[in-house]
Design a protein around this motif. Structure first.
Motif, PDB file in Angstrom:
ATOM      1  N   LEU A 211     -72.514  22.047 -47.205  1.00 49.74           N
ATOM      2  CA  LEU A 211     -72.707  20.908 -47.647  1.00 49.74           C
ATOM      3  C   LEU A 211     -72.279  19.627 -47.634  1.00 49.74           C
ATOM      4  O   LEU A 211     -72.635  18.964 -48.061  1.00 49.74           O
ATOM      5  N   PHE A 212     -71.510  19.668 -47.355  1.00 51.26           N
ATOM      6  CA  PHE A 212     -69.988  19.063 -47.382  1.00 51.26           C
ATOM      7  C   PHE A 212     -70.469  17.600 -45.951  1.00 51.26           C
ATOM      8  O   PHE A 212     -70.729  16.649 -46.309  1.00 51.26           O
ATOM      9  N   TYR A 213     -70.595  18.592 -44.456  1.00 49.31           N
ATOM     10  CA  TYR A 213     -70.903  18.011 -43.536  1.00 49.31           C
ATOM     11  C   TYR A 213     -71.809  17.029 -43.365  1.00 49.31           C
ATOM     12  O   TYR A 213     -72.732  16.458 -42.655  1.00 49.31           O
ATOM     13  N   ALA A 214     -73.045  18.807 -43.813  1.00 50.85           N
ATOM     14  CA  ALA A 214     -73.947  17.957 -44.234  1.00 50.85           C
ATOM     15  C   ALA A 214     -74.978  17.255 -45.240  1.00 50.85           C
ATOM     16  O   ALA A 214     -76.038  16.623 -44.706  1.00 50.85           O
ATOM     17  N   ASN A 215     -74.160  16.719 -45.510  1.00 53.88           N
ATOM     18  CA  ASN A 215     -74.651  15.186 -46.851  1.00 53.88           C
ATOM     19  C   ASN A 215     -74.783  14.096 -45.705  1.00 53.88           C
ATOM     20  O   ASN A 215     -74.192  13.353 -45.329  1.00 53.88           O
ATOM     21  N   PRO A 216     -76.434  14.165 -46.317  1.00 52.44           N
ATOM     22  CA  PRO A 216     -76.287  12.409 -45.924  1.00 52.44           C
ATOM     23  C   PRO A 216     -75.825  11.242 -46.248  1.00 52.44           C
ATOM     24  O   PRO A 216     -76.247  10.625 -45.652  1.00 52.44           O
ATOM     25  N   TYR A 217     -74.997  11.292 -47.259  1.00 51.69           N
ATOM     26  CA  TYR A 217     -74.422   9.928 -47.769  1.00 51.69           C
ATOM     27  C   TYR A 217     -72.698  10.289 -47.129  1.00 51.69           C
ATOM     28  O   TYR A 217     -72.523  11.341 -47.387  1.00 51.69           O
ATOM     29  N   PRO A 218     -72.055   9.790 -47.546  1.00 51.52           N
ATOM     30  CA  PRO A 218     -70.592   9.240 -47.115  1.00 51.52           C
ATOM     31  C   PRO A 218     -69.769  10.199 -48.535  1.00 51.52           C
ATOM     32  O   PRO A 218     -70.201   9.705 -49.184  1.00 51.52           O
ATOM     33  N   VAL A 219     -68.989  11.139 -47.411  1.00 54.02           N
ATOM     34  CA  VAL A 219     -68.442  12.049 -48.710  1.00 54.02           C
ATOM     35  C   VAL A 219     -67.257  12.260 -48.975  1.00 54.02           C
ATOM     36  O   VAL A 219     -66.815  12.226 -47.547  1.00 54.02           O
ATOM     37  N   PHE A 220     -65.885  12.260 -49.515  1.00 53.57           N
ATOM     38  CA  PHE A 220     -64.584  11.620 -49.415  1.00 53.57           C
ATOM     39  C   PHE A 220     -63.826  13.088 -50.362  1.00 53.57           C
ATOM     40  O   PHE A 220     -64.651  13.277 -51.722  1.00 53.57           O
ATOM     41  N   ILE A 221     -62.499  13.259 -50.416  1.00 56.39           N
ATOM     42  CA  ILE A 221     -61.955  14.794 -50.517  1.00 56.39           C
ATOM     43  C   ILE A 221     -60.868  13.946 -50.474  1.00 56.39           C
ATOM     44  O   ILE A 221     -60.521  13.849 -49.598  1.00 56.39           O
ATOM     45  N   THR A 222     -60.141  13.313 -51.553  1.00 57.85           N
ATOM     46  CA  THR A 222     -58.973  12.666 -52.014  1.00 57.85           C
ATOM     47  C   THR A 222     -58.162  13.326 -52.342  1.00 57.85           C
ATOM     48  O   THR A 222     -58.636  14.604 -53.639  1.00 57.85           O
ATOM     49  N   ARG A 223     -56.719  12.468 -53.042  1.00 56.05           N
ATOM     50  CA  ARG A 223     -55.425  13.616 -54.145  1.00 56.05           C
ATOM     51  C   ARG A 223     -55.463  12.920 -55.276  1.00 56.05           C
ATOM     52  O   ARG A 223     -55.980  11.573 -55.374  1.00 56.05           O
ATOM     53  N   LEU A 224     -56.493  13.337 -56.171  1.00 57.27           N
ATOM     54  CA  LEU A 224     -55.595  12.913 -57.489  1.00 57.27           C
ATOM     55  C   LEU A 224     -54.435  12.341 -58.013  1.00 57.27           C
ATOM     56  O   LEU A 224     -54.404  10.650 -58.119  1.00 57.27           O
ATOM     57  N   GLU A 225     -53.110  12.762 -57.539  1.00 56.11           N
ATOM     58  CA  GLU A 225     -51.934  11.902 -58.113  1.00 56.11           C
ATOM     59  C   GLU A 225     -51.985  10.783 -56.902  1.00 56.11           C
ATOM     60  O   GLU A 225     -50.986   9.509 -57.177  1.00 56.11           O
ATOM     61  N   ASP A 226     -51.994  10.694 -55.350  1.00 55.43           N
ATOM     62  CA  ASP A 226     -52.048   9.147 -55.376  1.00 55.43           C
ATOM     63  C   ASP A 226     -53.283   9.340 -54.501  1.00 55.43           C
ATOM     64  O   ASP A 226     -52.671   8.095 -53.778  1.00 55.43           O
ATOM     65  N   GLY A 227     -53.974   9.695 -53.500  1.00 55.65           N
ATOM     66  CA  GLY A 227     -55.153   8.796 -53.735  1.00 55.65           C
ATOM     67  C   GLY A 227     -55.854   8.967 -51.846  1.00 55.65           C
ATOM     68  O   GLY A 227     -56.266   8.488 -51.866  1.00 55.65           O
ATOM     69  N   LYS A 228     -54.412  10.198 -51.835  1.00 49.31           N
ATOM     70  CA  LYS A 228     -54.572  10.058 -50.237  1.00 49.31           C
ATOM     71  C   LYS A 228     -56.242  11.365 -49.539  1.00 49.31           C
ATOM     72  O   LYS A 228     -56.557  12.387 -50.409  1.00 49.31           O
ATOM     73  N   VAL A 229     -56.384  10.605 -48.855  1.00 44.40           N
ATOM     74  CA  VAL A 229     -57.954  11.245 -47.993  1.00 44.40           C
ATOM     75  C   VAL A 229     -57.816  12.529 -47.891  1.00 44.40           C
ATOM     76  O   VAL A 229     -56.804  12.373 -46.547  1.00 44.40           O
ATOM     77  N   ILE A 230     -57.854  13.254 -48.478  1.00 45.00           N
ATOM     78  CA  ILE A 230     -57.556  14.964 -47.112  1.00 45.00           C
ATOM     79  C   ILE A 230     -58.954  15.684 -45.989  1.00 45.00           C
ATOM     80  O   ILE A 230     -58.634  15.748 -44.772  1.00 45.00           O
ATOM     81  N   LYS A 231     -60.021  14.934 -46.281  1.00 45.38           N
ATOM     82  CA  LYS A 231     -61.474  15.319 -46.302  1.00 45.38           C
ATOM     83  C   LYS A 231     -62.066  14.165 -45.488  1.00 45.38           C
ATOM     84  O   LYS A 231     -62.801  13.487 -47.273  1.00 45.38           O
ATOM     85  N   ALA A 232     -63.072  13.459 -45.315  1.00 45.52           N
ATOM     86  CA  ALA A 232     -64.532  13.132 -44.936  1.00 45.52           C
ATOM     87  C   ALA A 232     -65.098  13.201 -44.507  1.00 45.52           C
ATOM     88  O   ALA A 232     -65.077  14.308 -43.254  1.00 45.52           O
ATOM     89  N   SER A 233     -66.144  13.468 -44.226  1.00 46.05           N
ATOM     90  CA  SER A 233     -67.598  13.912 -43.974  1.00 46.05           C
ATOM     91  C   SER A 233     -67.617  12.888 -42.552  1.00 46.05           C
ATOM     92  O   SER A 233     -66.789  12.261 -42.871  1.00 46.05           O
TER      93      SER A 233
END
Length: 477
Positions: A211-233
């Motif tokens: 679902l994450f990679y098939a999403n037609p819109y930009p999607v990010f996962i970031t750490r709540l603590e410091d905002g670092k990007v963990i994963k991006a579509s």
């Protein structure tokens, strides 16, 4: 179909469980081989002190059997594991056979000990180890325990001449075997539950990735603590103008334009765990982008993270801004129209109730505009008005207000100025306008916090003074 799926899942678990048991059999076998010198020493001691021949032969035979079978298992261990993974049915029975033989050796050892020591420790210890370490399907364990225990009970009753002692040993051993069986079944169920939970989590993660990679819109996962990007579509990576490696560790929170936006979002997420349909401005590749963003706090690989999905509304936002500008701007002159100007004044008056506010409202009327329209045409009259507005804007302060009331009437608001200061500014302005042959009449009214005046009263007062100056101008010209 459901039954087939359940059967398949159970079969996969049994294969997984067998691999765990095989790894533990490997450790037991290695221990047996490494401790073989103890078996040899014990057997030699038993022979040297001249114990019962049957006891000697049985003991040595069992030691040799354990040593040889352990060595053979270690030699073929890798092949056994490979065939178990491949689902070879015959190979998959090895843990079951080993389990039965392991308990049986314990039972036979204790029965054999009746010739010499009279204890049943071997049987109890090995049974407990088997129940805790070599956990198999409950049916397999029940059959193995029943068969080995029947042999044990029969052997004790046959060799122990003291009926009371024999009954005590049989009873104690039965209690321990029942305990071991119960314990092993609990371990098996726990392992099975843990396995299916992990499989479910793995399946959910796979579905999430799809679902994450098939999403037609930009999607990010970031750490709540410091905002670092963990994963991006892929759409998100493309939007950022980076490759996947560059996005890892990138601080997504820095994409927000306004600091208060960032702080308020984090506070809301910590309180509610989700924020939906928030309009946010991002800067991607040096370009301002307006998006509708949805945020959800999730657990991702043991960390509190923010799942962010965005939808580009930049074009819509531009249209809205343009409509808003048109709704608040005078079409001819480009300055604020009456509606927007009055709103600004009302806000200024309202703020005066909680903090100190001081201003001078100047009501302005362009002189001779009707003559210009009648003699030179309305086009020239319009240019006259636009020149007035352009030149006036240049001379006003950044915080001063300037808007068109209608026709040839305008309002200027000099902020944080007294009447005398405002009159000086107006004088400089009229001198500047005079270089463009532009003349205007004006009237001023002062206001500061605490004065019991309504906005209509201030405008009326300034309008009255402007009208008086207008009459004077007409009489002189």
């Amino acid at each position: 179909m459901k039954w087939i799926n359940v059967s398949k899942e159970q079969s996969e678990f049994e294969s997984y469980n067998n691999l765990i048991v095989l790894s533990r059999i490997k450790l037991i076998s290695a221990a047996v081989v490494l401790l073989s010198f103890l078996f040899i020493y014990f057997d030699w001691t038993v022979i040297r002190i001249g114990t019962d021949k049957v006891y000697q032969i049985t003991l040595i035979s069992m030691h040799l059997f354990c040593l040889l079978s352990s060595a053979v298992f270690l030699i073929f261990y890798r092949r056994i594991v490979k065939h178990t993974k491949d689902g070879k049915r015959f190979i998959s029975t090895i843990p079951q056979v080993y389990f039965f033989l392991y308990i049986l050796v314990g039972a036979l050892s204790s029965v054999n000990s009746q010739h010499y020591t009279g204890n049943i420790y071997s049987y109890i210890i090995l049974s407990l180890i088997a129940g805790a370490v070599l956990t198999l399907k409950p049916l397999v364990m029940v059959i193995s325990y029943l068969l080995s225990h029947a042999i044990f009970l029969f052997g004790i009753s046959l060799l122990d001449t003291d009926a009371g002692q024999a009954l005590t040993k049989q009873f104690n051993a039965t209690i321990m075997i029942a305990t071991s069986l119960f314990m092993s079944i609990m371990f098996y169920k726990h392992r099975m539950k843990e396995y299916f939970t992990k499989q479910k989590l793995k399946e959910n993660e796979e579905n999430f990735k799809k679902l994450f990679y098939a999403n037609p819109y930009p999607v990010f996962i970031t750490r709540l603590e410091d905002g670092k990007v963990i994963k991006a579509s892929k759409r998100a990576i493309s939007l950022m103008g980076m490759n996947e490696d560059e996005t890892k560790g990138y601080n997504s929170l820095n994409w927000y334009i306004q600091e208060d936006n960032r702080l308020s979002l984090l506070e809301e997420l910590k309180s509610n765990n989700s924020v939906y349909n928030r309009i946010v401005a991002y800067d991607f590749q040096g370009k301002r982008m307006w998006v509708t963003a949805n945020y959800e706090v999730i657990d991702y690989h043991g960390e509190k993270c923010i799942l962010t999905g965005i939808m580009d509304i930049t074009e819509i936002h531009k249209v809205e801004e343009e409509l808003s500008r048109q709704a608040s701007t005078d079409v001819l002159t480009g300055i604020m129209n009456r509606r927007m100007g009055m709103n600004k004044l009302e806000e200024l008056m309202e703020s005066g109730k909680t903090s100190f506010v001081e201003f001078v409202l100047c009501f302005v009327d362009i002189n001779d505009l009707k003559k210009i329209n009648d003699s030179l045409g309305h086009g020239e009259g319009d240019r006259y008005l636009m020149t007035f507005c352009d030149q006036t804007k240049e001379k006003l302060g950044e915080k001063d207000l300037f808007f068109r009331m209608g026709g040839d009437e305008f309002i200027i608001v000099f902020l944080n100025k007294s009447l005398s200061q405002s009159e000086k500014l107006w004088k400089k302005l009229t001198e500047h306008l005079g270089t463009f042959d532009i003349s205007a009449s004006h009237g001023m009214a002062y206001y500061s916090s605490g004065m019991e005046l309504e906005l209509e009263d201030i405008i009326e007062s300034a309008d009255k003074r402007m009208y008086e100056e207008k009459i004077k101008y007409k009489n002189e010209n």
